[in-house]
Design an enzyme around this catalytic site. Structure first.
Site, PDB file in Angstrom:
ATOM      1  N   ASN A   1      47.399  71.748  47.975  1.00  0.00           N
ATOM      2  CA  ASN A   1      48.503  72.595  48.438  1.00  0.00           C
ATOM      3  C   ASN A   1      48.954  73.424  47.238  1.00  0.00           C
ATOM      4  OD1 ASN A   1      50.863  73.732  49.339  1.00  0.00           O
ATOM      5  ND2 ASN A   1      51.976  71.801  49.609  1.00  0.00           N
ATOM      6  N   TRP A   2      48.564  74.685  47.259  1.00  0.00           N
ATOM      7  CA  TRP A   2      48.815  75.537  46.080  1.00  0.00           C
ATOM      8  C   TRP A   2      50.258  76.019  45.998  1.00  0.00           C
ATOM      9  CZ3 TRP A   2      43.806  79.133  46.211  1.00  0.00           C
ATOM     10  CH2 TRP A   2      42.687  78.317  45.994  1.00  0.00           C
ATOM     11  N   LYS A   3      51.030  75.771  47.054  1.00  0.00           N
ATOM     12  CA  LYS A   3      52.447  76.176  47.091  1.00  0.00           C
ATOM     13  C   LYS A   3      52.581  77.667  46.724  1.00  0.00           C
ATOM     14  CE  LYS A   3      53.768  71.392  46.465  1.00  0.00           C
ATOM     15  NZ  LYS A   3      54.689  70.387  45.930  1.00  0.00           N
TER      16      LYS A   3
ATOM     17  N   HIS B   1      56.491  70.014  55.478  1.00  0.00           N
ATOM     18  CA  HIS B   1      56.517  69.638  54.059  1.00  0.00           C
ATOM     19  C   HIS B   1      57.962  69.425  53.613  1.00  0.00           C
ATOM     20  CE1 HIS B   1      56.039  69.731  49.747  1.00  0.00           C
ATOM     21  NE2 HIS B   1      54.773  69.441  49.957  1.00  0.00           N
TER      22      HIS B   1
ATOM     23  N   GLU C   1      59.486  70.290  51.064  1.00  0.00           N
ATOM     24  CA  GLU C   1      60.130  71.474  50.486  1.00  0.00           C
ATOM     25  C   GLU C   1      60.683  72.386  51.569  1.00  0.00           C
ATOM     26  OE1 GLU C   1      56.852  72.424  47.917  1.00  0.00           O
ATOM     27  OE2 GLU C   1      57.331  70.653  46.719  1.00  0.00           O
TER      28      GLU C   1
ATOM     29  N   GLU D   1      54.366  61.676  52.002  1.00  0.00           N
ATOM     30  CA  GLU D   1      54.764  62.208  50.703  1.00  0.00           C
ATOM     31  C   GLU D   1      56.191  61.753  50.397  1.00  0.00           C
ATOM     32  OE1 GLU D   1      52.346  65.869  49.521  1.00  0.00           O
ATOM     33  OE2 GLU D   1      53.901  66.622  50.821  1.00  0.00           O
TER      34      GLU D   1
ATOM     35  N   GLY E   1      56.083  66.301  42.510  1.00  0.00           N
ATOM     36  CA  GLY E   1      56.340  67.139  41.347  1.00  0.00           C
ATOM     37  C   GLY E   1      57.112  66.446  40.240  1.00  0.00           C
TER      38      GLY E   1
ATOM     39  N   SER F   1      52.499  63.572  43.164  1.00  0.00           N
ATOM     40  CA  SER F   1      51.988  63.359  41.800  1.00  0.00           C
ATOM     41  C   SER F   1      50.605  62.703  41.786  1.00  0.00           C
ATOM     42  CB  SER F   1      52.996  62.568  40.968  1.00  0.00           C
ATOM     43  OG  SER F   1      54.213  63.295  40.844  1.00  0.00           O
TER      44      SER F   1
ATOM     45  N   GLY G   1      49.522  68.647  44.991  1.00  0.00           N
ATOM     46  CA  GLY G   1      50.229  69.856  44.584  1.00  0.00           C
ATOM     47  C   GLY G   1      49.758  70.322  43.216  1.00  0.00           C
ATOM     48  N   GLY G   2      50.554  70.039  42.192  1.00  0.00           N
ATOM     49  CA  GLY G   2      50.307  70.543  40.836  1.00  0.00           C
ATOM     50  C   GLY G   2      48.866  70.416  40.356  1.00  0.00           C
TER      51      GLY G   2
HETATM   52  P1  13P Z   1      52.635  67.262  43.457  1.00  0.00           P
HETATM   53  O1  13P Z   1      51.194  66.786  43.551  1.00  0.00           O
HETATM   54  O2  13P Z   1      52.816  68.420  42.548  1.00  0.00           O
HETATM   55  O3  13P Z   1      53.566  66.120  43.212  1.00  0.00           O
HETATM   56  O4  13P Z   1      53.004  67.824  44.926  1.00  0.00           O
HETATM   57  C1  13P Z   1      52.732  67.049  46.029  1.00  0.00           C
HETATM   58  C2  13P Z   1      52.915  67.862  47.247  1.00  0.00           C
HETATM   59  O5  13P Z   1      54.015  68.227  47.590  1.00  0.00           O
HETATM   60  C3  13P Z   1      51.724  68.238  48.010  1.00  0.00           C
HETATM   61  O6  13P Z   1      52.060  68.797  49.235  1.00  0.00           O
END
Ligand code: 13P
Length: 252
Positions: free
Chosen positions: A9-11, A95, A97, A167, A173, A213, A234-235
């Site tokens: 997930n590149w956000k 999600h 967020e 999640e 994050g 993470s 994510g990251g």
């Molecule tokens: P991180 O891997 O950066 O913690 O993000 C997880 C995430 O929200 C994937 O959708």
């Protein structure tokens, strides 16, 4: 058995050129992991370019969100059929967020999941508790409430096409991953609850990803757990080398 499904997930990161380069690296990484289904969810403006790079390969492209309606006067939103038109196979809904940052309700996420299915997309339905909810012992309650709103009333055929991503919000994050045992405990409860809602045959086929993470150095232990069927990353998915290692995980 369930095919592992690992999605980046590149956000809201990167430029078009970076997205194209990363997609090329992920395409290569997926060739080295033939037993794993691999996906990327780029920012909307880069989906078409990434779809072009991934065409004919093993990497599925998806959206990070979709609207609950197929079309209409909804400024700034993207509809499921538009994502299909760009070559998307899946879409992330609910999600944290968006739930916590933009106020999306359980009901709204349920509508998006149904809209995704109606457009022929595989929904990845995200669920997870806040730190405060975990600390007061409400994890199971919160996750079950989110699942119920998302899945209640779906027939077995439609429900069987869905993916769940657990999640925990406190792990996103933050560098603070749930331990494999903590994640497994919630994943097995998710499967038990889906069994109650939809029947055990469907619940045993639905893939449940872990997100929060996930890194190159913790993926192996997470994937060793019996109810962890993949990851939503994510990251670390923005780093080609790290994501390659994640996709090419080794169950110990
Ligand atoms: P991180 O891997 O950066 O913690 O993000 C997880 C995430 O929200 C994937 O959708």
């Amino acid at each position: 058995m369930r095919t592992p499904f690992i999605v980046g997930n590149w956000k809201m990161h990167g430029t078009r050129a970076e997205a194209v380069a990363l997609a090329g690296a992920v395409r290569k990484a997926a060739e080295g992991a033939p037993e794993v289904e691999v996906g990327v969810a780029p920012p909307f403006p880069f989906i078409e370019a990434v779809s072009g790079i991934c065409a004919g390969g093993r990497v599925k492209v998806g959206g990070q969100d979709c609207h609950s309606e197929a079309k209409g006067a909804f400024t700034g939103s993207t509809a499921g059929p538009m994502l299909r038109d760009l070559g998307c196979a899946f879409v992330i809904v609910g999600h944290s967020e968006r739930r916590h940052g933009l106020g999306e309700s359980d009901e709204c996420v349920g509508k998006k999941l149904r809209a995704a299915l109606a457009s022929g997309l595989i929904p990845i339905a995200c669920v997870g508790e806040l730190l405060e909810e975990r600390e007061r012992g409400a994890t199971e309650h919160v996750v079950r409430r989110q699942l119920q709103a998302a899945f209640e009333g779906l027939n077995a055929d439609l429900a069987g096409r869905c993916v769940v991503a657990y999640e925990p919000v406190w792990a996103i994050g933050t560098g603070r991953t749930a331990t494999p045992a903590q994640a497994q405990e919630v994943h097995s409860d998710i499967r038990r609850f889906l069994g109650r809602l939809l029947g055990d045959p469907v619940a045993s086929t639905v893939r449940i990803q872990y997100g929060g993470s996930v890194k190159a150095d913790n993926i192996d232990a997470l994937m060793t757990q019996p109810d962890i069927d993949g990851a939503l990353v994510g990251g670390a998915s923005l780093d080609a080398a790290a994501f390659t290692r994640i996709v090419q995980f080794q169950r110990s």
